[in-house]
Write an enzyme that holds these catalytic residues in place. Sequence first.
Site, mmCIF file in Angstrom:
data_model
loop_
_atom_site.group_PDB
_atom_site.id
_atom_site.type_symbol
_atom_site.label_atom_id
_atom_site.label_comp_id
_atom_site.label_asym_id
_atom_site.label_seq_id
_atom_site.Cartn_x
_atom_site.Cartn_y
_atom_site.Cartn_z
ATOM 1 N N ASP A 78 0.856 -1.186 0.000
ATOM 2 C CA ASP A 78 0.000 0.000 0.000
ATOM 3 C C ASP A 78 0.891 1.234 0.000
ATOM 4 O O ASP A 78 2.120 1.122 -0.037
ATOM 5 C CB ASP A 78 -0.943 0.000 1.206
ATOM 6 C CG ASP A 78 -2.291 0.621 0.869
ATOM 7 O OD1 ASP A 78 -2.312 1.798 0.448
ATOM 8 O OD2 ASP A 78 -3.325 -0.060 1.019
ATOM 9 N N HIS A 82 -2.626 3.252 -4.806
ATOM 10 C CA HIS A 82 -2.027 2.847 -3.527
ATOM 11 C C HIS A 82 -0.603 2.329 -3.751
ATOM 12 O O HIS A 82 -0.225 1.275 -3.249
ATOM 13 C CB HIS A 82 -2.892 1.791 -2.847
ATOM 14 C CG HIS A 82 -4.179 2.347 -2.294
ATOM 15 N ND1 HIS A 82 -4.209 3.239 -1.244
ATOM 16 C CD2 HIS A 82 -5.469 2.140 -2.661
ATOM 17 C CE1 HIS A 82 -5.477 3.552 -0.975
ATOM 18 N NE2 HIS A 82 -6.254 2.907 -1.824
ATOM 19 N N ASP A 106 -8.519 -0.459 -6.374
ATOM 20 C CA ASP A 106 -9.427 0.504 -5.756
ATOM 21 C C ASP A 106 -8.806 1.888 -5.648
ATOM 22 O O ASP A 106 -7.591 2.048 -5.669
ATOM 23 C CB ASP A 106 -9.830 0.025 -4.356
ATOM 24 C CG ASP A 106 -8.629 -0.078 -3.422
ATOM 25 O OD1 ASP A 106 -7.636 -0.697 -3.834
ATOM 26 O OD2 ASP A 106 -8.680 0.459 -2.300
ATOM 27 N N GLU A 107 -9.655 2.858 -5.518
ATOM 28 C CA GLU A 107 -9.282 4.237 -5.171
ATOM 29 C C GLU A 107 -8.073 4.734 -5.961
ATOM 30 O O GLU A 107 -7.086 5.201 -5.396
ATOM 31 C CB GLU A 107 -9.005 4.333 -3.662
ATOM 32 C CG GLU A 107 -10.228 4.002 -2.808
ATOM 33 C CD GLU A 107 -9.934 4.061 -1.322
ATOM 34 O OE1 GLU A 107 -10.822 4.478 -0.563
ATOM 35 O OE2 GLU A 107 -8.820 3.679 -0.914
ATOM 36 N N TRP A 157 -16.940 -3.891 -2.104
ATOM 37 C CA TRP A 157 -16.752 -3.233 -0.814
ATOM 38 C C TRP A 157 -17.496 -1.909 -0.679
ATOM 39 O O TRP A 157 -17.885 -1.524 0.424
ATOM 40 C CB TRP A 157 -15.257 -2.989 -0.562
ATOM 41 C CG TRP A 157 -14.651 -1.856 -1.348
ATOM 42 C CD1 TRP A 157 -14.219 -1.894 -2.634
ATOM 43 C CD2 TRP A 157 -14.415 -0.515 -0.889
ATOM 44 N NE1 TRP A 157 -13.721 -0.669 -3.021
ATOM 45 C CE2 TRP A 157 -13.828 0.201 -1.962
ATOM 46 C CE3 TRP A 157 -14.631 0.148 0.317
ATOM 47 C CZ2 TRP A 157 -13.466 1.544 -1.853
ATOM 48 C CZ3 TRP A 157 -14.274 1.500 0.423
ATOM 49 C CH2 TRP A 157 -13.695 2.173 -0.660
ATOM 50 N N TYR A 172 -16.811 -4.166 7.572
ATOM 51 C CA TYR A 172 -15.573 -3.454 7.874
ATOM 52 C C TYR A 172 -15.370 -3.448 9.387
ATOM 53 O O TYR A 172 -16.033 -2.703 10.111
ATOM 54 C CB TYR A 172 -15.603 -2.041 7.289
ATOM 55 C CG TYR A 172 -14.996 -1.992 5.901
ATOM 56 C CD1 TYR A 172 -15.314 -2.981 4.960
ATOM 57 C CD2 TYR A 172 -14.100 -1.005 5.526
ATOM 58 C CE1 TYR A 172 -14.749 -2.972 3.698
ATOM 59 C CE2 TYR A 172 -13.528 -0.982 4.257
ATOM 60 C CZ TYR A 172 -13.867 -1.975 3.349
ATOM 61 O OH TYR A 172 -13.296 -1.978 2.093
ATOM 62 N N PHE A 173 -14.439 -4.258 9.840
ATOM 63 C CA PHE A 173 -14.238 -4.422 11.274
ATOM 64 C C PHE A 173 -13.309 -3.361 11.866
ATOM 65 O O PHE A 173 -12.972 -3.423 13.045
ATOM 66 C CB PHE A 173 -13.712 -5.828 11.573
ATOM 67 C CG PHE A 173 -14.747 -6.915 11.404
ATOM 68 C CD1 PHE A 173 -16.042 -6.626 10.993
ATOM 69 C CD2 PHE A 173 -14.432 -8.241 11.662
ATOM 70 C CE1 PHE A 173 -16.994 -7.626 10.831
ATOM 71 C CE2 PHE A 173 -15.366 -9.245 11.519
ATOM 72 C CZ PHE A 173 -16.654 -8.946 11.105
ATOM 73 N N ASP A 174 -12.902 -2.376 11.042
ATOM 74 C CA ASP A 174 -12.204 -1.217 11.600
ATOM 75 C C ASP A 174 -13.195 -0.156 12.060
ATOM 76 O O ASP A 174 -12.791 0.894 12.561
ATOM 77 C CB ASP A 174 -11.210 -0.625 10.597
ATOM 78 C CG ASP A 174 -11.856 -0.246 9.265
ATOM 79 O OD1 ASP A 174 -12.866 -0.879 8.887
ATOM 80 O OD2 ASP A 174 -11.341 0.655 8.583
ATOM 81 N N TRP A 180 -8.789 -2.999 8.265
ATOM 82 C CA TRP A 180 -7.794 -1.995 7.903
ATOM 83 C C TRP A 180 -7.206 -1.434 9.194
ATOM 84 O O TRP A 180 -7.917 -1.242 10.177
ATOM 85 C CB TRP A 180 -8.445 -0.896 7.065
ATOM 86 C CG TRP A 180 -9.088 -1.432 5.823
ATOM 87 C CD1 TRP A 180 -10.408 -1.693 5.621
ATOM 88 C CD2 TRP A 180 -8.417 -1.811 4.625
ATOM 89 N NE1 TRP A 180 -10.602 -2.201 4.362
ATOM 90 C CE2 TRP A 180 -9.401 -2.289 3.723
ATOM 91 C CE3 TRP A 180 -7.079 -1.797 4.213
ATOM 92 C CZ2 TRP A 180 -9.099 -2.740 2.446
ATOM 93 C CZ3 TRP A 180 -6.777 -2.248 2.944
ATOM 94 C CH2 TRP A 180 -7.776 -2.706 2.067
ATOM 95 N N THR A 181 -5.912 -1.128 9.188
ATOM 96 C CA THR A 181 -5.220 -0.915 10.461
ATOM 97 C C THR A 181 -4.645 0.490 10.648
ATOM 98 O O THR A 181 -3.662 0.665 11.350
ATOM 99 C CB THR A 181 -4.106 -1.964 10.632
ATOM 100 O OG1 THR A 181 -3.155 -1.829 9.561
ATOM 101 C CG2 THR A 181 -4.667 -3.368 10.650
ATOM 102 N N GLU A 182 -5.256 1.497 10.031
ATOM 103 C CA GLU A 182 -4.784 2.861 10.263
ATOM 104 C C GLU A 182 -4.706 3.179 11.753
ATOM 105 O O GLU A 182 -3.761 3.831 12.218
ATOM 106 C CB GLU A 182 -5.724 3.875 9.582
ATOM 107 C CG GLU A 182 -5.591 3.940 8.079
ATOM 108 C CD GLU A 182 -6.562 3.020 7.361
ATOM 109 O OE1 GLU A 182 -6.833 3.247 6.171
ATOM 110 O OE2 GLU A 182 -7.049 2.062 7.996
#
Length: 749
Positions: A184, A256, A318-319, A385, A410-412, A460-462
């Site tokens: 990423d 990304h 994506d994005e 998504w 989305y588990f974040d 996602w781990t931000e």
Amino acid sequence: MVRTVLTLFILLSNVAFSQNKQNLIPYPHNIQINEGKFTIPEVLKLNKDLPKNETEYFKKRVSPMVKFQDSGKSEAQLVYVKLSKAPVGKEEFYSLDISPNQIQIQSYTQQGYFLALQTLIQLFEKHKADRKIPVLKIEDQPKFAWRGMHLDVCRHFFTVEEVKQYIDYLAMYKLNTFHWHLTDDQGWRIEIKKYPKLTQIGSKRKESMIGAYADNTFDGKPYGPYFYTQDQIKDVVKYAQDRHITIVPEIEMPGHALAALSAYPELACTKGPFEVATKWGVFDDVFCPKDETFTFLENVLSEVIQLFPSQYIHIGGDECPKTRWKECAHCQELIKKNNLKDEHGLQSYFIQRIEKYVNSKGRKIIGWDEILEGGLAPNAAVMSWTGVNGGIEAAKSNHFAVMTPGAYCYFDHYQGDPQSEPNAFGGFTPLDKVYSYNPIPSELTPEQAKYIMGVQANLWTEYIDNFKQVQYMIFPRLMALSEVGWGTSDPKNYKDFENRVISQFKVLDKMGVNYAKSIYNISGKVVPGNKGITYELSTSQNSDGIRYTIDGTDPSINSTTYQGAISIPKSMTVKSAYFENGQLKSSISSQQFTISKTTGKKITLENQPSENYSFGGAATLVDGIIGNSRQLGKTWLGFNGKDVVATIDFGQKTTFSQVYFNTLENKGSWIHLAKSAKIFISDDNKNFKLIKEVGKEEIQNAKGKIQLNAGQQSSRYFKIMIENAGIIPAGNPGADSKAWLFVDEIGVN
């Protein structure tokens, strides 16, 4: 008399059912509980012909409760019968037959045997106190072939041992796919021998963003270098294979890509230099679709394919902002040369070219639903998504899809009251919402539905910088996902599932897992009525244990026992908590109410909010709760590319002179302040009179917190039109995409 007897029979039947129901997750499709018990012996005799790898796993999981002894088939207490070649779709089938003297497992494959052992382990755990398992027969297999969990190791890195633990959690609850997000903007985490600078440069960053994106604050600490060597990758792949879990690697493209471009800037449209991203979000610099880029990506994928035996390789997609491509002479020439419509067509060209290479290696690509832009590659599968539409479009065009919509998967996102939860990305996805998800969209015919491969949740781990928090974010929601993917979830019986989850907490406690206890916390619901709003409190436990205050004081000190909905006639703060025997058992929930003349009134919206940010529906805008700008979960409605057009019915002619509403700005998440707003009044809900306009400059100066003097007004209906910012301009994250508009309370006084 007949009615009394019948009622008694039904009650006794329900009691017997609840006593017989086993605390299994996911619950089997077919289970029959019979008379009698199998006593778990101190030493369990095993048939020598049991599959070795899976049986060793079983031994470790139930030790030291049980010791083991090899024996012949006739005296064995655990016997396995391998069935003949599996029919299509039966690869994960198993039967588990427990008699008073023996446990017999049948399956077509060792994978089926392994799944049966997971059920057996749960039965051993449930009955370890009295060591007596009911005599029963289970015949079972999953509904969906893809039951997945994703882990982002780019924003924050997790060790090999932690990744193995993550894989163990998937195995425990019969998930079979691990989506490993390896590259990423914020880090390149996989060793590629042909391109050593990817890890020399791309696996570290000078610092990391902390707190909310809008705060633009950083920790000032170098992060990395962190990456997995190819030997470590092989070790993890083997570990997953031993647990019948497929690892699907993700190599992001064409967006990304900053970590890769920081190492090899010649792959971009501009000269750079670039650095590994320290912020979260989306960036304009992406891979340039030139020959040297495709050579690079093909060489990378060649090494990836050698490491991972999975059928699918995830290529992201994506994005991807088109800003650089629009300004790039090579890209514009490529569009003309290949008769492409625009830059979205160029993205399709990029993905299709990569797909041809992956297909030539005997593999298939899967990507996020933006790979649909400009036309889907011929053999590609879609991971949906942004909602369910990507999956619907793919299935209707005979392409396979995995459903992972942010609103459910989305588990974040927060899973409990954001005020008492660790910092999260945003959104609100509690356990019951995950459990309510049906991966088959209602828009599909039965034939089209066959293209839905399954369901996956993403982490996602931000804002997740350690493994204990990983555990917290996935548990217990992973259990709900498990039952959804297995095909036995039943939202009408959510309470039964919740009880089985609480039973599973004992297992997690034994393993030292840091799971979320949000299930015990107080939930609040605003209910509109003829005389304003009331506030209903609930908990997974006995509601008699709820205590609350309405003056903002701590309910541990002086509080009222909850006996029904709390009237909210004026602005106040309600604090509540759950107690057992006078002891506080939950966190303290706090809710501040700001009451105005619109609170609790009937409201209608012309445009509906995105499913990801629609909690509470239109009534959220008049529920008396002002949204917290750091938390996008329960108290904001989010509109992607749409205006907010809301009409409020006061019920009778009402005077007012002040108007307030809030919009939000968080450009890193593509959220922009409103462009303008207009306010109207009417007495018949047909003919509206404009009474106030607010321009972009005024909204920006107020930073989205709008308070207006509307003059002395009197009307029955009040309408507000809040204009979305439209297409995000160049130079911003998400350029050329639709802006998000977030709005919370609309009030008048």
